[in-house]
Design a protein around this motif. Structure first.
Motif, PDB file in Angstrom:
ATOM      1  N   LEU A  79      -6.213   5.879   1.385  1.00 56.60           N
ATOM      2  CA  LEU A  79      -5.011   5.056   1.464  1.00 56.60           C
ATOM      3  C   LEU A  79      -4.092   5.531   2.583  1.00 56.60           C
ATOM      4  N   LEU A  97       0.664   4.202  -2.808  1.00 51.04           N
ATOM      5  CA  LEU A  97       0.537   5.626  -2.487  1.00 51.04           C
ATOM      6  C   LEU A  97       1.659   6.434  -3.122  1.00 51.04           C
ATOM      7  N   PHE A 132       0.821  -1.214   0.000  1.00 47.97           N
ATOM      8  CA  PHE A 132       0.000   0.000   0.000  1.00 47.97           C
ATOM      9  C   PHE A 132       0.855   1.264   0.000  1.00 47.97           C
TER      10      PHE A 132
END
Length: 213
Positions: free
Chosen positions: A95, A64, A60
């Motif tokens: 996010l 991002l 993640f």
């Protein structure tokens, strides 16, 4: 005070090599997290969520970082917001919120077992955690706190410096106002003096006319 506010709203922007290095750093850390978590996935029985924490954070975090590299179009003159911009901003916000929550959970998993047993014991493997995996997780988490503290101190110093520079600007502005006020006052005095002089001249003229008559 207005200049102080303007200085706060105009932080220095990274350009050139600094911007490229920051983007590379933001992408390199998640890649290393994914690699370390995958290699040592089953090497921390005392807290088996630590490798998973690294993998999820890396995936993640990389997403991002890649989304922040996408250039956004300039805001139109009519202030109409593009749908794509709204979707990207919303996605990045969600996010970032997930990564922050996941980071807090990872703190609990990592710091709660400090320090684990680095030597694998055949009689009791439940307290074992690979040294490379744990130390990497520990220091990469601690690094965020160090960076946050540095940014916080730098921001406070910037605010203090901007605030200390503002009184000079305000004093100069007040001095200019006082000069303008004094100039206007002197102009009014001169106008009144000229009016009185003209009145005296007119009075003398009238007196001379009366005498001549």
């Amino acid at each position: 005070m207005s200049r102080f506010v303007v200085r706060i709203h105009r932080p220095p922007q990274l350009k050139g090599a600094a911007l490229v290095l920051s983007k590379l750093f933001g992408c390199a850390i998640p890649v290393v997290q994914i690699a370390i978590g995958s290699v040592y996935l089953d090497d921390c029985p005392v807290q088996h969520y630590i490798p998973i924490y690294l993998i999820v954070s890396g995936v993640f975090g990389l997403m991002l970082a890649l989304f922040t590299c996408i250039p956004f179009p300039k805001e139109p003159e009519d202030n109409d917001t593009d749908v794509i911009d709204v979707v990207c901003i919303t996605w990045n916000s969600l996010l970032a919120f997930f990564l922050f929550s996941w980071f807090i959970v990872g703190n609990v998993w990592i710091y709660s077992i400090y320090q684990p047993e680095y030597t694998k014991n055949s009689t009791n493997v439940d307290v074992y955690c690979d040294k490379t995996l744990y130390l990497f997780s520990f220091w990469i988490t601690t690094l965020f706190y160090i960076i946050f503290g540095f940014v916080l101190v730098a921001g406070c110093c910037r605010l203090v410096c901007a605030y200390l520079c503002c009184p000079d600007d305000d004093a100069n502005a007040n001095a200019n106002v006082n000069v303008n006020v004094n100039t206007n006052a002197n102009s009014n005095v001169n106008v009144k003096a000229n009016a009185k002089a003209n009145a005296n001249v007119n009075a003398n003229v009238n007196t001379n006319v009366i005498i001549n008559v």
